[in-house]
Design a protein around this motif. Structure first.
Motif, PDB file in Angstrom:
ATOM      1  N   PHE A 149       9.815   9.152  -8.720  1.00  0.00           N
ATOM      2  CA  PHE A 149       8.496   9.332  -8.119  1.00  0.00           C
ATOM      3  C   PHE A 149       7.895   8.029  -7.590  1.00  0.00           C
ATOM      4  O   PHE A 149       7.510   7.931  -6.438  1.00  0.00           O
ATOM      5  CB  PHE A 149       7.549   9.963  -9.151  1.00  0.00           C
ATOM      6  N   ARG A 150       7.839   7.026  -8.438  1.00  0.00           N
ATOM      7  CA  ARG A 150       7.182   5.775  -8.054  1.00  0.00           C
ATOM      8  C   ARG A 150       8.009   5.020  -7.024  1.00  0.00           C
ATOM      9  O   ARG A 150       9.224   4.900  -7.159  1.00  0.00           O
ATOM     10  CB  ARG A 150       6.976   4.904  -9.290  1.00  0.00           C
ATOM     11  N   ALA A 151       7.326   4.503  -6.008  1.00  0.00           N
ATOM     12  CA  ALA A 151       8.008   3.703  -4.992  1.00  0.00           C
ATOM     13  C   ALA A 151       8.670   2.500  -5.643  1.00  0.00           C
ATOM     14  O   ALA A 151       8.039   1.777  -6.413  1.00  0.00           O
ATOM     15  CB  ALA A 151       7.006   3.260  -3.931  1.00  0.00           C
ATOM     16  N   GLY A 152       9.944   2.312  -5.355  1.00  0.00           N
ATOM     17  CA  GLY A 152      10.657   1.129  -5.847  1.00  0.00           C
ATOM     18  C   GLY A 152      11.041   1.173  -7.315  1.00  0.00           C
ATOM     19  O   GLY A 152      11.485   0.165  -7.860  1.00  0.00           O
ATOM     20  N   ASP A 155      14.799   0.405  -7.951  1.00  0.00           N
ATOM     21  CA  ASP A 155      15.071  -1.018  -7.661  1.00  0.00           C
ATOM     22  C   ASP A 155      14.587  -1.910  -8.805  1.00  0.00           C
ATOM     23  O   ASP A 155      15.245  -2.875  -9.179  1.00  0.00           O
ATOM     24  CB  ASP A 155      14.382  -1.440  -6.363  1.00  0.00           C
ATOM     25  N   GLN A 156      13.413  -1.566  -9.325  1.00  0.00           N
ATOM     26  CA  GLN A 156      12.844  -2.364 -10.411  1.00  0.00           C
ATOM     27  C   GLN A 156      13.772  -2.353 -11.626  1.00  0.00           C
ATOM     28  O   GLN A 156      14.129  -3.405 -12.168  1.00  0.00           O
ATOM     29  CB  GLN A 156      11.464  -1.787 -10.791  1.00  0.00           C
ATOM     30  N   GLY A 202       5.678   7.330 -15.002  1.00  0.00           N
ATOM     31  CA  GLY A 202       4.381   7.338 -15.661  1.00  0.00           C
ATOM     32  C   GLY A 202       3.700   8.661 -15.367  1.00  0.00           C
ATOM     33  O   GLY A 202       3.806   9.178 -14.261  1.00  0.00           O
TER      34      GLY A 202
ATOM     35  N   ARG B 143       7.756  -9.832  -9.758  1.00  0.00           N
ATOM     36  CA  ARG B 143       8.123  -8.627 -10.495  1.00  0.00           C
ATOM     37  C   ARG B 143       9.272  -7.865  -9.833  1.00  0.00           C
ATOM     38  O   ARG B 143       9.243  -7.625  -8.623  1.00  0.00           O
ATOM     39  CB  ARG B 143       6.915  -7.708 -10.665  1.00  0.00           C
ATOM     40  N   SER B 144      10.252  -7.483 -10.629  1.00  0.00           N
ATOM     41  CA  SER B 144      11.397  -6.741 -10.107  1.00  0.00           C
ATOM     42  C   SER B 144      10.919  -5.528  -9.325  1.00  0.00           C
ATOM     43  O   SER B 144      10.041  -4.795  -9.785  1.00  0.00           O
ATOM     44  CB  SER B 144      12.280  -6.246 -11.250  1.00  0.00           C
ATOM     45  N   GLY B 145      11.493  -5.313  -8.171  1.00  0.00           N
ATOM     46  CA  GLY B 145      11.208  -4.121  -7.381  1.00  0.00           C
ATOM     47  C   GLY B 145       9.900  -4.173  -6.599  1.00  0.00           C
ATOM     48  O   GLY B 145       9.588  -3.228  -5.864  1.00  0.00           O
ATOM     49  N   GLU B 148      10.564  -3.955  -2.793  1.00  0.00           N
ATOM     50  CA  GLU B 148      11.089  -2.632  -2.422  1.00  0.00           C
ATOM     51  C   GLU B 148       9.997  -1.568  -2.533  1.00  0.00           C
ATOM     52  O   GLU B 148       9.973  -0.615  -1.754  1.00  0.00           O
ATOM     53  CB  GLU B 148      12.284  -2.244  -3.305  1.00  0.00           C
ATOM     54  N   GLN B 149       9.124  -1.727  -3.506  1.00  0.00           N
ATOM     55  CA  GLN B 149       7.998  -0.791  -3.677  1.00  0.00           C
ATOM     56  C   GLN B 149       7.145  -0.764  -2.399  1.00  0.00           C
ATOM     57  O   GLN B 149       6.857   0.311  -1.858  1.00  0.00           O
ATOM     58  CB  GLN B 149       7.147  -1.238  -4.877  1.00  0.00           C
ATOM     59  N   THR B 152       9.003   0.777   0.593  1.00  0.00           N
ATOM     60  CA  THR B 152       8.966   2.243   0.554  1.00  0.00           C
ATOM     61  C   THR B 152       7.626   2.757   1.082  1.00  0.00           C
ATOM     62  O   THR B 152       7.583   3.703   1.871  1.00  0.00           O
ATOM     63  CB  THR B 152       9.182   2.737  -0.888  1.00  0.00           C
ATOM     64  N   HIS B 153       6.544   2.135   0.630  1.00  0.00           N
ATOM     65  CA  HIS B 153       5.222   2.574   1.102  1.00  0.00           C
ATOM     66  C   HIS B 153       5.102   2.429   2.625  1.00  0.00           C
ATOM     67  O   HIS B 153       4.598   3.322   3.302  1.00  0.00           O
ATOM     68  CB  HIS B 153       4.116   1.782   0.411  1.00  0.00           C
ATOM     69  N   GLN B 302      -2.067   9.262  -7.452  1.00  0.00           N
ATOM     70  CA  GLN B 302      -0.940   8.458  -6.979  1.00  0.00           C
ATOM     71  C   GLN B 302      -0.551   8.731  -5.530  1.00  0.00           C
ATOM     72  O   GLN B 302       0.449   8.204  -5.059  1.00  0.00           O
ATOM     73  CB  GLN B 302       0.262   8.672  -7.894  1.00  0.00           C
TER      74      GLN B 302
END
Ligand SMILES: Nc1nc2c(ncn2[C@@H]2O[C@H](COP(=O)(O)OP(=O)(O)OP(=O)(O)O)[C@@H](O)[C@H]2O)c(=O)[nH]1
Ligand SMILES: Nc1nc2c(ncn2[C@@H]2O[C@H](COP(=O)(O)OP(=O)(O)OP(=O)(O)O)[C@@H](O)[C@H]2O)c(=O)[nH]1
Ligand SMILES: [Mg+2]
Ligand SMILES: [Mg+2]
Lengths: 315, 322
Positions: A149-152, A155-156, A202, B143-145, B148-149, B152-153, B302
């Motif tokens: 669901f959460r973007a990335g 990858d995290q 989450g 912070r990891s990702g 990329e987060q 994606t957005h 979200q």
């Protein structure tokens, strides 16, 4: 971890008794008022603070106390305060239906652990920390990312796992978290992994879809332990949030995060009473080694600076 | 009226001057009530003390002590929250874009995991809907990702803009990967935005604990070097007493570590996860009380549309309701 502040306030509440020739109802009330104020400032749930005040009053029998020497009067009150504080953070003392055995993974068999919690509480980070902690202890450890669901999110976890040299499983294309959980766990079980850690999205009780995904994963995978991750800075919502998760899945342990700041974790502590589950680790930073084992009595002793208490008794 | 107060209402039915002793029992209950709604303890005590001072010696007639306290409290709560009702980001933005012929620069900062990146994406969506082009600067290089987060957005948002048929607005990500200096990337992004006709730069920063001096210094460096038009502190509606320490120390750090003659403060607040707290809305009061800054938006979920203006009346009612 900055608990000194709360400890100092609790100590100064107790110290107010040191100047009294005897502990009477008025002195006890004044001390309890300061104590409760300190706990409320640390985000402990209002109702729990009220209960703690009543319990201490009941534990301390003023009529009996009156005949005792002042030093033992003070010791008795301190004891009552200490015991009640421990009760707050240790569900095995008190709460009904409490999990008395702290969870421990067992070598030589697959232990499946699932992390759940509100958005941004620190699940993904804590998964890596726990994986790293047990990998160092010789467990064959892996992580599964079911957060689609959460973007990335994948990858995290991937980047975290790579840094910690932990094998991981996840998918950019599969959108069903339950399927990913099943596939990931099956793969790692087949390869004789001993600790398989599942990260989830989450979620919150009002988000039917995400909350439902979490319960489905728990139902299908049947993890050996479900860890509820709670942010140490959370305020008065902590108790109800914890209860919502406990009602949905079988929460067995709590990890309290972000304790490297100024927070005293009183909110997260309130989750202990709501779930009947013990806090097993606290997160003290963003790096993978920033994880500490939690021990209720040690935590309270440290918080109250027990050395100082000893000094107080002698005065 | 909250059920818990029936025992003390109508205690005084003839005209007389209020004393501390009259007020005390109601104030004590009100204190627990507000703390239960997640107003920070310190803020609660300040508020109630000012109510007590204002009411002491006041002559009251047939109305109860509770009614007087409640009214005084309601007035104060409204006054604290009211600036939040009067913020107009779009106008500020247009003033800068048209007046100064440069992009409007906004920084999102705050502690870890509160929702900086997600709500930055929501603001972007809102700006795009209003035909404002946005360059997002990926300045969380830790912070990891994190990168990329945002990627994606941006991909999602670009698709949404195409759906809207707004082919005159642009959305892009400016990134330099991980491990680089955030202040420098923000500067580069702003230059890029200016050269390429973007009207806004939204800077995403890494979460940081208010006590972490090296990280707080690097935030001050970023704001000093870039002189953003708005520094937005993103805080969680879930946070308890900790909010006071967070805000005080973010402000102190921005001032003390900036090495500038006219250092900055936080300009506005964004309160996230409002959908998770039901009626425990106290953090809104704590944060505005401490900073005297408006709440620009509240995050209520979200998805990209879960960004709302705060409704002061609803919040005050929730605070006072049983
Ligand atoms: N300072 C500090 N930061 C932490 C700690 N634990 C997690 N974080 C940070 O908190 C933020 C959120 O952590 P995540 O692990 O992404 O949280 P999450 O629960 O997986 O979030 P969602 O998947 O979006 O629900 C990140 O910036 C982490 O680095 C901690 O113990 N201390
Ligand atoms: N329910 C709800 N969730 C939110 C809201 N805002 C953000 N989130 C979620 O909170 C989690 C953390 O959000 P992020 O935007 O990654 O937070 P951040 O402050 O950028 O985190 P770091 O960069 O790691 O410090 C994600 O799961 C978001 O989807 C909100 O208003 N409501
Ligand atoms: Mg996560
Ligand atoms: Mg972020």
């Amino acid at each position: 971890m900055v608990l000194n502040d709360l400890g100092r306030k609790i100590n100064s509440a107790l110290a107010s008794l040191a100047h009294k020739p005897a502990i009477d109802a008025e002195a006890l009330d004044a001390m309890l008022k300061d104590l409760c104020r300190a706990l409320l400032e640390a985000d402990v749930n209002v109702k729990l603070v009220g209960a703690l005040r009543t319990n201490i009053k009941n534990l301390v029998n003023l009529d009996e106390l009156a005949s005792a020497p002042i030093a033992s009067q003070r010791r008795l009150v301190q004891r009552a305060v200490f015991d009640e504080l421990v009760r707050l953070v240790d569900p095995s003392v008190g709460a009904t239906g409490a999990t008395t055995d702290r969870w421990q993974p067992v070598k030589g068999k697959p232990n499946v652990i699932m992390f759940v919690g509100l958005q941004g509480s620190g699940k993904t980070t804590s998964c890596t920390k726990l994986a790293y902690y047990y990998a160092k202890k010789g467990f064959k450890t892996a992580m599964v990312c079911t957060d689609t669901f959460r973007a990335g999110a994948f990858d995290q976890l991937k980047q975290n796992a790579t840094k910690a040299k932990i094998p991981y499983y996840g998918s950019y294309t599969e959108t069903d978290p339950v399927q990913i959980a099943v596939d990931g766990v099956a793969r790692f079980k087949k390869d004789k992994f001993e600790l398989i850690i599942i990260d989830t999205s989450g979620c919150h009780v009002t988000e039917a879809e995400l909350f439902g995904e979490m319960t489905s994963i728990a139902d299908v995978v049947q993890p050996d332990n479900i860890i509820f991750v709670m942010d140490g800075t959370i305020g008065q919502s902590a108790e109800i949030q914890a209860r919502n998760f406990k009602n949905a899945v079988n929460v067995g342990s709590i990890v309290m995060t972000k304790m490297d700041g100024h927070a005293k974790g009183g909110g997260a502590i309130s989750a202990v009473a709501a779930t009947g589950s013990p806090i097993i680790f606290i997160g003290t930073g963003e790096h993978m080694q920033d994880l500490e084992r939690f021990d209720a009595r040690g935590f309270i002793s440290k918080m109250m600076g027990m050395g100082d208490i000893g000094g107080l008794v002698e005065k | 009226m909250p059920a818990f107060l029936t025992s003390v209402q109508n205690l005084f039915s003839t005209s007389r001057a209020l004393t501390r002793a009259d007020l005390e029992p109601v104030l004590a209950k009100m204190e627990n009530h507000l703390i239960g709604k997640n107003v920070a303890a310190e803020v609660t005590r300040d508020l109630l003390e000012s109510v007590a001072v204002a009411l002491e010696g006041k002559r009251i007639g047939w109305t109860s002590v509770y009614q007087h306290i409640r009214q005084a409290l309601e007035d104060r709560l409204q006054r604290i929250l009211l600036p939040s009702a009067g913020t107009d980001l779009l106008r500020d933005l247009q003033d800068v874009v048209r007046g100064d012929h440069r992009p409007y620069v906004m920084v999102m900062c705050g502690v870890n995991g509160v929702g900086k990146s997600t709500n930055l994406a929501k603001i972007t969506f809102w700006l795009l809907q209003n035909r404002v082009s946005v360059l997002i600067a990926a300045c969380d290089t830790f912070r990891s990702g994190a990168v990329e987060q945002l990627r994606t957005h941006v991909r999602n948002l670009r698709a949404l803009v195409e759906q809207l048929g707004h082919d005159d607005v642009k959305i892009e990500l400016f990134e330099r990967g991980y491990g680089k200096d955030a202040a420098g990337i923000a500067k580069e992004a702003t230059n890029y935005a200016k050269a390429n006709g973007f009207q806004t730069v939204l800077i995403d920063t890494a979460g940081r604990m208010q006590d972490n001096e090296p990280l707080m210094r690097s935030l001050a460096k970023l704001t000093a070097l870039n002189r953003p038009d708005k520094i937005v502190f993103v805080g969680e509606a879930l946070v308890g007493n900790e909010s006071i320490d967070q805000l005080t120390k973010f402000n102190t750090a921005l001032r003390d570590f900036s090495n500038q003659a006219d250092p900055r403060d936080i300009d506005a607040l964004l309160l996230t996860k409002f959908d998770l707290i039901a009626d425990k809305v106290g953090a809104a009061v704590s944060m505005t009380y401490i900073t005297r800054r408006p709440i620009l938006f509240v995050g209520t979920g979200q998805t990209y549309t879960d960004l709302k203006r705060i409704n002061v009346k609803v919040v005050v009612d929730a605070l006072l309701a049983a």
